[in-house]
Design a protein around this motif. Sequence first.
Motif, PDB file in Angstrom:
ATOM      1  N   GLY A 158     -12.992  13.974  -5.406  1.00 26.66           N
ATOM      2  CA  GLY A 158     -11.792  13.192  -5.690  1.00 26.66           C
ATOM      3  C   GLY A 158     -12.168  11.739  -5.899  1.00 26.66           C
ATOM      4  N   CYS A 159     -11.485  11.068  -6.815  1.00 30.11           N
ATOM      5  CA  CYS A 159     -11.903   9.707  -7.161  1.00 30.11           C
ATOM      6  C   CYS A 159     -10.704   8.783  -7.320  1.00 30.11           C
ATOM      7  N   PHE A 160     -10.987   7.496  -7.180  1.00 28.82           N
ATOM      8  CA  PHE A 160     -10.006   6.440  -7.441  1.00 28.82           C
ATOM      9  C   PHE A 160     -10.720   5.308  -8.152  1.00 28.82           C
ATOM     10  N   VAL A 161     -10.101   4.809  -9.228  1.00 30.37           N
ATOM     11  CA  VAL A 161     -10.701   3.728 -10.033  1.00 30.37           C
ATOM     12  C   VAL A 161      -9.625   2.686 -10.310  1.00 30.37           C
ATOM     13  N   LYS A 162      -9.972   1.415 -10.123  1.00 37.74           N
ATOM     14  CA  LYS A 162      -9.032   0.320 -10.413  1.00 37.74           C
ATOM     15  C   LYS A 162      -9.790  -0.862 -10.986  1.00 37.74           C
ATOM     16  N   ALA A 163      -9.249  -1.481 -12.044  1.00 36.88           N
ATOM     17  CA  ALA A 163      -9.928  -2.571 -12.748  1.00 36.88           C
ATOM     18  C   ALA A 163      -9.420  -3.935 -12.288  1.00 36.88           C
ATOM     19  N   TYR A 164     -10.316  -4.923 -12.364  1.00 36.41           N
ATOM     20  CA  TYR A 164      -9.999  -6.299 -11.964  1.00 36.41           C
ATOM     21  C   TYR A 164     -10.673  -7.275 -12.930  1.00 36.41           C
ATOM     22  N   PRO A 165     -10.133  -8.486 -13.042  1.00 39.24           N
ATOM     23  CA  PRO A 165     -10.771  -9.480 -13.928  1.00 39.24           C
ATOM     24  C   PRO A 165     -12.159  -9.904 -13.464  1.00 39.24           C
ATOM     25  N   THR A 166     -12.370  -9.947 -12.141  1.00 37.95           N
ATOM     26  CA  THR A 166     -13.657 -10.395 -11.620  1.00 37.95           C
ATOM     27  C   THR A 166     -14.080  -9.514 -10.458  1.00 37.95           C
ATOM     28  N   GLU A 167     -15.354  -9.583 -10.128  1.00 36.94           N
ATOM     29  CA  GLU A 167     -15.879  -8.898  -8.946  1.00 36.94           C
ATOM     30  C   GLU A 167     -15.993  -9.924  -7.836  1.00 36.94           C
ATOM     31  N   ASP A 168     -15.005  -9.955  -6.961  1.00 39.06           N
ATOM     32  CA  ASP A 168     -14.981 -10.941  -5.894  1.00 39.06           C
ATOM     33  C   ASP A 168     -14.396 -10.323  -4.628  1.00 39.06           C
ATOM     34  N   THR A 169     -14.289 -11.131  -3.591  1.00 39.10           N
ATOM     35  CA  THR A 169     -13.838 -10.631  -2.293  1.00 39.10           C
ATOM     36  C   THR A 169     -12.445 -10.042  -2.362  1.00 39.10           C
ATOM     37  N   GLU A 170     -11.509 -10.757  -3.023  1.00 32.47           N
ATOM     38  CA  GLU A 170     -10.127 -10.291  -3.045  1.00 32.47           C
ATOM     39  C   GLU A 170      -9.963  -8.983  -3.805  1.00 32.47           C
ATOM     40  N   SER A 171     -10.712  -8.790  -4.903  1.00 30.48           N
ATOM     41  CA  SER A 171     -10.621  -7.523  -5.629  1.00 30.48           C
ATOM     42  C   SER A 171     -11.258  -6.394  -4.819  1.00 30.48           C
ATOM     43  N   PHE A 172     -12.335  -6.692  -4.094  1.00 29.68           N
ATOM     44  CA  PHE A 172     -12.988  -5.699  -3.241  1.00 29.68           C
ATOM     45  C   PHE A 172     -12.038  -5.229  -2.145  1.00 29.68           C
ATOM     46  N   LEU A 173     -11.344  -6.164  -1.511  1.00 30.36           N
ATOM     47  CA  LEU A 173     -10.395  -5.812  -0.452  1.00 30.36           C
ATOM     48  C   LEU A 173      -9.195  -5.066  -1.014  1.00 30.36           C
ATOM     49  N   ASP A 174      -8.666  -5.566  -2.126  1.00 35.34           N
ATOM     50  CA  ASP A 174      -7.503  -4.926  -2.728  1.00 35.34           C
ATOM     51  C   ASP A 174      -7.831  -3.508  -3.192  1.00 35.34           C
ATOM     52  N   HIS A 176      -9.853  -1.367  -1.773  1.00 35.09           N
ATOM     53  CA  HIS A 176      -9.790  -0.480  -0.612  1.00 35.09           C
ATOM     54  C   HIS A 176      -8.348  -0.107  -0.279  1.00 35.09           C
ATOM     55  N   ILE A 177      -7.483  -1.106  -0.247  1.00 30.46           N
ATOM     56  CA  ILE A 177      -6.088  -0.844   0.118  1.00 30.46           C
ATOM     57  C   ILE A 177      -5.439   0.095  -0.888  1.00 30.46           C
ATOM     58  N   ALA A 178      -5.690  -0.144  -2.182  1.00 36.02           N
ATOM     59  CA  ALA A 178      -5.114   0.716  -3.218  1.00 36.02           C
ATOM     60  C   ALA A 178      -5.666   2.137  -3.114  1.00 36.02           C
ATOM     61  N   ALA A 179      -6.960   2.278  -2.814  1.00 37.68           N
ATOM     62  CA  ALA A 179      -7.565   3.607  -2.691  1.00 37.68           C
ATOM     63  C   ALA A 179      -7.012   4.349  -1.475  1.00 37.68           C
ATOM     64  N   PHE A 180      -6.891   3.656  -0.340  1.00 37.12           N
ATOM     65  CA  PHE A 180      -6.336   4.295   0.852  1.00 37.12           C
ATOM     66  C   PHE A 180      -4.907   4.784   0.593  1.00 37.12           C
ATOM     67  N   THR A 181      -4.146   3.975  -0.121  1.00 36.05           N
ATOM     68  CA  THR A 181      -2.779   4.362  -0.442  1.00 36.05           C
ATOM     69  C   THR A 181      -2.761   5.576  -1.369  1.00 36.05           C
ATOM     70  N   PHE A 182      -3.671   5.596  -2.354  1.00 37.30           N
ATOM     71  CA  PHE A 182      -3.724   6.705  -3.299  1.00 37.30           C
ATOM     72  C   PHE A 182      -4.104   8.017  -2.597  1.00 37.30           C
ATOM     73  N   PHE A 183      -5.098   7.968  -1.712  1.00 36.34           N
ATOM     74  CA  PHE A 183      -5.528   9.179  -1.017  1.00 36.34           C
ATOM     75  C   PHE A 183      -4.601   9.554   0.134  1.00 36.34           C
ATOM     76  N   GLY A 184      -3.783   8.602   0.580  1.00 40.00           N
ATOM     77  CA  GLY A 184      -2.859   8.895   1.675  1.00 40.00           C
ATOM     78  C   GLY A 184      -3.478   8.803   3.050  1.00 40.00           C
ATOM     79  N   GLY A 185      -4.617   8.138   3.188  1.00 42.08           N
ATOM     80  CA  GLY A 185      -5.268   7.992   4.476  1.00 42.08           C
ATOM     81  C   GLY A 185      -6.570   7.238   4.352  1.00 42.08           C
ATOM     82  N   ILE A 186      -7.294   7.167   5.477  1.00 42.87           N
ATOM     83  CA  ILE A 186      -8.519   6.374   5.544  1.00 42.87           C
ATOM     84  C   ILE A 186      -9.699   7.292   5.820  1.00 42.87           C
TER      85      ILE A 186
END
Length: 509
Positions: A158-174, A176-186
């Motif tokens: 199972g996979c989750f992919v999300k695009a961002y303008p840059t590779e930085d701390t805020e996109s890295f954190l965001d 994770h949150i989006a992936a956890f929400t998509f999978f429904g858990g941690i």
Amino acid sequence: MYSVELYVKVRRAVMVDKCSEREAARLFGVHHKTVKKMCQFAVPPGYQRKSETISPKLAPFTGIIDAILDADKQVHVKQRHTAHRILERLRDEHGFTGGYTIVRNYVYKVATRQKEMFIPLAHRPSHAQVDLGEADGYIGGKKVRFHYFCMDLPHSDGCFVKAYPTEDTESFLDGHIAAFTFFGGIPQSILYDNTKIAVAKILGDGKRLRTKEFGELQSHYLFDDKFGRPARGNDKGNVEGLVGYSRRHFMVPLPIASDFDALNAKLLDGCIKRQQAKLRGETETIAERMQRDTAALMALPHGTYDACHKVSTRVSSLSLVRYRCNDYSVPTEYGHREVLVKGYVNRVEICLSGDIIARHVRNYGREEFIYNPLHYLALLEQKPRALDQAAPLQEWILPDVFDRLRRVLEARMERRGRKEYIQVLRLLESFSMAQVERAIKQAMGLGALGFDAIKHLILCAIERRPIKLDLTLYPYLPSASVGSTEPQAYLSLLHMPKANQQSSCGGAQ
């Protein structure tokens, strides 16, 4: 090498038809020794390489080559010796007189022996791997290079992919949150490479010193973290494969989207559709295997995690704070104060003592100024002569009625009119553009132009009470009657006594 068909014909001629080997050689046009060999083998045996021996010219130098190759293991992969460079050193430093081929063959043989071997792995449910990739696409009509966050569940793929303008701390954190929400858990654990976003330093004993932001993320979601060996992407081969799969299947041809939200909607749709695939060697679809993954996930915690990059800084004399190479404005009353900048994927917030004093849309350019004109109006009221040159107002698009109001106010009140106009602009600090625009139009219709009148009209509209700009609505006020004076009335002053004239004039001489 002769074909199998020729082998059949020659062997039948000799072994079935009882031809001699020399007669078969003449018949099929081959050497009699070849016929003898064909009778010994049912199929062409192929070329048999003799056991490799080291050239006598190279033998005295193999120890030197081995030492060079061993030393290369501690060197950056792009600065290791090639066979040609080893040949040059052998000639220049050790008097080697042999050729390139024997050196190349020996180096290749040693490199083959040193290649790493791997053990097939079995992955338990509820464990994940994370990596970041990059690709090109057309976002908002412009070709840009963007980065994308990938989380893979190796047990189910199972996979989750999300695009961002840059590779930085805020996109890295965001991500994770989006992936956890998509999978429904941690996931129970997540495997990473040694990205600087998560690892501040690799200590001597192999332990990792986590960054502050990554530590806060882990503390909130309580997953276990694991890290691969430096420069060993095969340690997290599943997500490495997902990065490539996503680029080849989701981003070829180059994706076209109006913004990143639209692009991420396409990527999410691709992840969901992939769940119906049945991969090689599996009897179940990804979706069926994901049921075991999701059942073992940890529950999402209560409360939301503030996925942002925090930076402490000081407001400049121009009422600006710098964040990631761009300057953002704050109200001038906070000039020269220490503030906290919180950078999110889509916005930037500036805080003071826990309160948000400014909020801007995130800008991903460089060395740009992002102004909110409202932040400067209070100072502009004190310095009205800067109105036409104030940089924060240069690209502020206002309805045409504001320009007409300024011209009328300055025509009627001159310098005072400019300050009155700035006071009207300051109404936008408390009321919407539509409310102020409507009040200006109403005031111009009533002929009651001014800050007080416009503010009164706005409040009346909000409170739904009648407008009180007409003096007839105030009957308790004394009325004034002003009549015209005839010139003859002044003749009576000529016949009055001098003392009375002085009294009429208030004693003025």
